[in-house]
Design a protein around this motif. Structure first.
Motif, PDB file in Angstrom:
ATOM      1  N   LEU A 198      50.583  42.837  51.221  1.00 45.84           N
ATOM      2  CA  LEU A 198      49.572  42.553  50.203  1.00 45.84           C
ATOM      3  C   LEU A 198      49.644  43.592  49.074  1.00 45.84           C
ATOM      4  CD1 LEU A 198      47.327  40.352  50.135  1.00 45.84           C
ATOM      5  CD2 LEU A 198      45.778  42.072  51.087  1.00 45.84           C
ATOM      6  N   TYR A 199      49.802  44.843  49.463  1.00 42.39           N
ATOM      7  CA  TYR A 199      49.888  45.930  48.483  1.00 42.39           C
ATOM      8  C   TYR A 199      51.117  45.764  47.584  1.00 42.39           C
ATOM      9  CZ  TYR A 199      50.003  50.639  46.557  1.00 42.39           C
ATOM     10  OH  TYR A 199      50.031  51.713  45.696  1.00 42.39           O
ATOM     11  N   GLN A 200      52.255  45.502  48.171  1.00 44.82           N
ATOM     12  CA  GLN A 200      53.480  45.329  47.379  1.00 44.82           C
ATOM     13  C   GLN A 200      53.356  44.144  46.425  1.00 44.82           C
ATOM     14  OE1 GLN A 200      56.189  45.410  50.856  1.00 44.82           O
ATOM     15  NE2 GLN A 200      57.345  46.925  49.686  1.00 44.82           N
ATOM     16  N   LYS A 201      52.700  43.104  46.868  1.00 45.41           N
ATOM     17  CA  LYS A 201      52.553  41.890  46.072  1.00 45.41           C
ATOM     18  C   LYS A 201      51.647  42.094  44.860  1.00 45.41           C
ATOM     19  CE  LYS A 201      51.375  37.003  46.857  1.00 45.41           C
ATOM     20  NZ  LYS A 201      50.954  36.051  47.914  1.00 45.41           N
ATOM     21  N   TYR A 202      50.541  42.825  45.052  1.00 45.86           N
ATOM     22  CA  TYR A 202      49.523  42.894  43.999  1.00 45.86           C
ATOM     23  C   TYR A 202      49.339  44.260  43.338  1.00 45.86           C
ATOM     24  CZ  TYR A 202      48.186  38.233  45.529  1.00 45.86           C
ATOM     25  OH  TYR A 202      48.193  36.896  45.841  1.00 45.86           O
ATOM     26  N   GLN A 203      49.940  45.304  43.855  1.00 43.22           N
ATOM     27  CA  GLN A 203      49.770  46.640  43.270  1.00 43.22           C
ATOM     28  C   GLN A 203      50.139  46.677  41.784  1.00 43.22           C
ATOM     29  OE1 GLN A 203      52.213  49.196  42.385  1.00 43.22           O
ATOM     30  NE2 GLN A 203      50.589  50.654  41.922  1.00 43.22           N
ATOM     31  N   PRO A 204      51.217  46.015  41.356  1.00 37.14           N
ATOM     32  CA  PRO A 204      51.550  46.054  39.923  1.00 37.14           C
ATOM     33  C   PRO A 204      50.474  45.428  39.025  1.00 37.14           C
ATOM     34  CG  PRO A 204      53.451  45.331  41.204  1.00 37.14           C
ATOM     35  CD  PRO A 204      52.270  45.333  42.134  1.00 37.14           C
ATOM     36  N   GLN A 205      49.594  44.614  39.612  1.00 33.29           N
ATOM     37  CA  GLN A 205      48.533  43.968  38.836  1.00 33.29           C
ATOM     38  C   GLN A 205      47.210  44.734  38.900  1.00 33.29           C
ATOM     39  OE1 GLN A 205      48.359  39.680  39.774  1.00 33.29           O
ATOM     40  NE2 GLN A 205      50.383  39.964  40.682  1.00 33.29           N
ATOM     41  N   GLY A 206      47.220  45.922  39.517  1.00 38.31           N
ATOM     42  CA  GLY A 206      46.007  46.720  39.561  1.00 38.31           C
ATOM     43  C   GLY A 206      45.259  46.664  40.881  1.00 38.31           C
ATOM     44  N   PHE A 207      45.977  46.514  41.980  1.00 40.48           N
ATOM     45  CA  PHE A 207      45.374  46.451  43.312  1.00 40.48           C
ATOM     46  C   PHE A 207      45.713  47.708  44.088  1.00 40.48           C
ATOM     47  CE2 PHE A 207      46.028  44.917  47.828  1.00 40.48           C
ATOM     48  CZ  PHE A 207      44.690  44.771  48.132  1.00 40.48           C
ATOM     49  N   GLU A 208      44.726  48.264  44.772  1.00 38.95           N
ATOM     50  CA  GLU A 208      44.939  49.444  45.611  1.00 38.95           C
ATOM     51  C   GLU A 208      44.310  49.225  46.978  1.00 38.95           C
ATOM     52  OE1 GLU A 208      46.706  52.172  44.953  1.00 38.95           O
ATOM     53  OE2 GLU A 208      47.155  51.592  42.898  1.00 38.95           O
ATOM     54  N   ILE A 209      44.988  49.710  48.002  1.00 45.12           N
ATOM     55  CA  ILE A 209      44.437  49.742  49.358  1.00 45.12           C
ATOM     56  C   ILE A 209      44.137  51.197  49.676  1.00 45.12           C
ATOM     57  CG2 ILE A 209      44.925  49.407  51.814  1.00 45.12           C
ATOM     58  CD1 ILE A 209      46.663  47.005  51.017  1.00 45.12           C
ATOM     59  N   LEU A 210      42.932  51.440  50.172  1.00 43.78           N
ATOM     60  CA  LEU A 210      42.518  52.783  50.563  1.00 43.78           C
ATOM     61  C   LEU A 210      42.323  52.782  52.075  1.00 43.78           C
ATOM     62  CD1 LEU A 210      39.915  53.522  47.740  1.00 43.78           C
ATOM     63  CD2 LEU A 210      42.404  53.674  47.661  1.00 43.78           C
ATOM     64  N   ASP A 211      43.164  53.519  52.763  1.00 40.81           N
ATOM     65  CA  ASP A 211      43.240  53.546  54.226  1.00 40.81           C
ATOM     66  C   ASP A 211      42.530  54.792  54.752  1.00 40.81           C
ATOM     67  OD1 ASP A 211      44.044  53.800  56.889  1.00 40.81           O
ATOM     68  OD2 ASP A 211      46.182  53.888  56.425  1.00 40.81           O
ATOM     69  N   PHE A 212      41.474  54.572  55.531  1.00 42.65           N
ATOM     70  CA  PHE A 212      40.718  55.667  56.126  1.00 42.65           C
ATOM     71  C   PHE A 212      40.837  55.608  57.648  1.00 42.65           C
ATOM     72  CE2 PHE A 212      38.852  55.155  51.977  1.00 42.65           C
ATOM     73  CZ  PHE A 212      38.625  56.470  51.570  1.00 42.65           C
ATOM     74  N   PRO A 213      41.749  56.397  58.238  1.00 45.03           N
ATOM     75  CA  PRO A 213      41.854  56.434  59.691  1.00 45.03           C
ATOM     76  C   PRO A 213      40.511  56.858  60.307  1.00 45.03           C
ATOM     77  CG  PRO A 213      43.723  57.540  58.686  1.00 45.03           C
ATOM     78  CD  PRO A 213      42.731  57.264  57.595  1.00 45.03           C
ATOM     79  N   CYS A 214      40.192  56.259  61.448  1.00 45.60           N
ATOM     80  CA  CYS A 214      38.924  56.522  62.124  1.00 45.60           C
ATOM     81  C   CYS A 214      39.148  56.517  63.629  1.00 45.60           C
ATOM     82  CB  CYS A 214      37.899  55.461  61.720  1.00 45.60           C
ATOM     83  SG  CYS A 214      36.316  55.644  62.551  1.00 45.60           S
ATOM     84  N   ASN A 215      38.701  57.573  64.291  1.00 46.48           N
ATOM     85  CA  ASN A 215      38.907  57.715  65.731  1.00 46.48           C
ATOM     86  C   ASN A 215      37.646  57.393  66.536  1.00 46.48           C
ATOM     87  OD1 ASN A 215      40.784  58.382  67.808  1.00 46.48           O
ATOM     88  ND2 ASN A 215      39.793  60.367  68.066  1.00 46.48           N
ATOM     89  N   GLN A 216      36.661  56.761  65.907  1.00 45.60           N
ATOM     90  CA  GLN A 216      35.378  56.508  66.562  1.00 45.60           C
ATOM     91  C   GLN A 216      35.408  55.374  67.581  1.00 45.60           C
ATOM     92  OE1 GLN A 216      32.684  56.346  62.983  1.00 45.60           O
ATOM     93  NE2 GLN A 216      31.409  57.487  64.425  1.00 45.60           N
ATOM     94  N   PHE A 217      36.387  54.512  67.532  1.00 47.79           N
ATOM     95  CA  PHE A 217      36.414  53.339  68.391  1.00 47.79           C
ATOM     96  C   PHE A 217      37.480  53.508  69.464  1.00 47.79           C
ATOM     97  CE2 PHE A 217      35.083  52.197  64.100  1.00 47.79           C
ATOM     98  CZ  PHE A 217      33.782  51.774  64.365  1.00 47.79           C
ATOM     99  N   ALA A 218      37.025  53.858  70.664  1.00 47.91           N
ATOM    100  CA  ALA A 218      37.912  54.041  71.826  1.00 47.91           C
ATOM    101  C   ALA A 218      39.034  55.053  71.573  1.00 47.91           C
ATOM    102  CB  ALA A 218      38.492  52.699  72.278  1.00 47.91           C
ATOM    103  N   SER A 219      38.770  56.014  70.686  1.00 48.68           N
ATOM    104  CA  SER A 219      39.747  57.079  70.377  1.00 48.68           C
ATOM    105  C   SER A 219      41.119  56.509  70.041  1.00 48.68           C
ATOM    106  CB  SER A 219      39.851  58.073  71.541  1.00 48.68           C
ATOM    107  OG  SER A 219      38.596  58.669  71.783  1.00 48.68           O
TER     108      SER A 219
END
Length: 157
Positions: A47-68
């Motif tokens: 999805l990022y590769q497809k739409y990033q040139p048009q102004g799309f960003e994915i922000l990935d926030f790792p989280c260890n709260q769910f079953a570690s």
């Protein structure tokens, strides 16, 4: 307050103003490397590769709260994602998305789109879609794959 008033930490612990993303369509995701939904990284990268040139960003926030399911340091998580899924979108420092230590950005996101469990994040790979003006448009359950979000992203671009 709006989404651009928040500051988050990148994978190295440096402050990043959300204002950096003003004018972009965003998909904000809490992730984990040892989760049944971890293969969604492949769809997110597509999805990022497809739409990033048009102004799309994915922000990935790792989280260890769910079953570690996000063990390891920020660097170890980034290395896993690079080696296994070749991700090129923004990955940030590990955060809490619920509870006493939840990141203020997630407090805001949840206040905008509560979801089926109220404001609480149910599991890893919950996704928030944000338009170019900073409005939180929709919240997606962990079971909603990136491929199912494609048309919604395209419509906002």
């Amino acid at each position: 307050m709006n989404i651009y008033d928040y500051t988050v930490k990148d994978g190295a612990g440096n402050d990043v103003s959300m204002d950096k993303y003003r004018g972009k369509v965003l998909l904000i995701v809490n992730t984990a490397t040892k989760c049944g939904f971890t293969p969604q990284y492949k769809g997110l990268q597509s999805l990022y590769q497809k739409y990033q040139p048009q102004g799309f960003e994915i922000l990935d926030f790792p989280c260890n709260q769910f079953a570690s399911q996000a063990p390891g340091t920020n660097e170890e998580i980034a290395n896993f994602c690079d080696i296994t899924y070749k991700i090129t979108f923004g990955q940030f420092s590990k955060i809490d998305v619920n509870g006493e230590n939840e990141d203020p950005l997630y407090t805001y996101l949840k206040s905008q789109k509560g979801g089926v469990m109220g404001s609480k994040i149910k599991w890893n790979f919950t996704k928030f879609l944000v338009d170019r003006k900073g409005n939180v448009i929709e919240r997606f359950a962990p079971t909603t794959t990136p491929e199912k979000i494609d048309a919604k992203v395209k419509a906002l671009l």
